[in-house]
Design an enzyme around this catalytic site. Structure first.
Site, PDB file in Angstrom:
ATOM      1  N   GLU A   1      -3.715   6.482  -6.324  1.00 16.27           N
ATOM      2  CA  GLU A   1      -3.645   5.723  -5.077  1.00 16.27           C
ATOM      3  C   GLU A   1      -3.514   4.253  -5.445  1.00 16.27           C
ATOM      4  OE1 GLU A   1      -6.845   6.313  -2.376  1.00 16.27           O
ATOM      5  OE2 GLU A   1      -6.484   8.450  -2.145  1.00 16.27           O
TER       6      GLU A   1
ATOM      7  N   ASP B   1     -12.366  -1.821   4.293  1.00 13.82           N
ATOM      8  CA  ASP B   1     -12.724  -1.916   2.880  1.00 13.82           C
ATOM      9  C   ASP B   1     -14.095  -2.534   2.686  1.00 13.82           C
ATOM     10  OD1 ASP B   1     -10.299  -0.850   2.186  1.00 13.82           O
ATOM     11  OD2 ASP B   1      -9.326  -2.796   1.925  1.00 13.82           O
TER      12      ASP B   1
END
Length: 279
Positions: A50, A61
């Site tokens: 990824e 995040d």
């Protein structure tokens, strides 16, 4: 699912183990080091990579990945340069699937059609766009699928059986089960609940289910891998990169070897999951 990703899942399943999916932020701490990290991930045992796309407002995040994104942006990383990372990696590796992970805004600014064309040419196999719900599939998901690029969805403990079919409707590649609610890099998952969650998702889809958020060690990878098709590790890798940098945020001789050593341990964990599940 792209042929490359389908083949990777099939090959790993034939070994009787889960896949290891590794995340890091493209361009952290710089372009050349990122390319070396991508190669090190594959050499250390990552099955799928990824590749994070930095964005100035990364709402999903955690602190570690936010800082990684800031370092990447400071170093001049862009969506175009992230695609170039994929292209450079793909020149030497035709087998390891690459999944871009990020937010819609940089793609929208780049231009959806142009992005999909360039991503396909760069050898990208799939994408995770965390701020595009299924109700917006016409924006990017449907065009991506038409190009042959997988669109991977997140499912969480709060995704109930009424919502799950909608989430999975156009999902391709694999399902990414977030083993806890909240932001990336949060506290450790409760592995006792993961088997039931994976089974619930599999009742709605034949796609592989990969589990992430909170995986830090080989022991975590082994425990989760015993009940899932794949284990996703991100924050631990990002933290390893950060710990190796100078005060100015530059790479050192320890940066790439440190990532490789960590991932070798995680890869050993997912391989041990096969043995643990068989006992």
């Amino acid at each position: 699912m792209t042929a490359r990703m389908e083949q990777r899942f099939a090959d790993v399943a034939a070994e009787g183990r889960p896949v290891l999916v590794t995340y890091f932020m493209g361009g952290d701490p710089d372009f050349d080091t990122s390319l070396a990290i991508m190669k090190a991930l594959q050499q250390a045992g990552a099955d799928i990579i990824e590749l994070g796309v930095p964005f100035s407002d990364p709402m999903a995040d955690g602190p570690a990945i936010q800082l990684a994104g800031q370092r990447a942006l400071k170093a001049g990383q862009t969506l175009a340069k992230t695609l170039e990372l994929a292209r450079r990696f793909r020149a030497d590796d035709q087998r390891t699937p690459i999944v871009l992970m990020g937010y819609y805004n940089p793609i929208y600014i780049y231009g959806v059609e142009r992005f999909l064309t360039d991503a396909l040419e760069a050898g990208v196999d799939g994408m995770i766009v965390v701020d595009l719900p299924p109700e917006m599939d016409d924006e990017l998901c449907i065009p991506a699928l038409a190009k042959g690029i997988s669109f991977i969805r997140l499912a969480t403990p709060t995704t109930d059986d009424r919502r799950l079919p909608k989430v999975l409707e156009n999902t391709s590649g694999f399902v990414y089960y977030v083993s806890m609610t909240g932001i990336t890099g949060s506290a450790l998952p409760d592995t006792s609940l993961i088997a039931g969650a994976v089974a619930r998702i599999k009742a709605h889809t034949s796609l592989p289910v990969c589990v992430g958020f909170g995986v830090k060690t080989a022991d975590h990878a082994r425990a989760i891998g015993a009940t899932a098709d794949g284990v996703v590790v991100g924050t631990a890798i990002v933290n390893q990169i950060a710990s190796s940098l100078t005060e100015e945020g530059r790479a050192t001789e320890a940066t790439v070897p440190g990532v490789e050593a960590l991932v070798r341990g995680l890869a050993a964990g997912v391989r041990a999951a096969r043995l643990a599940a068989a006992e």
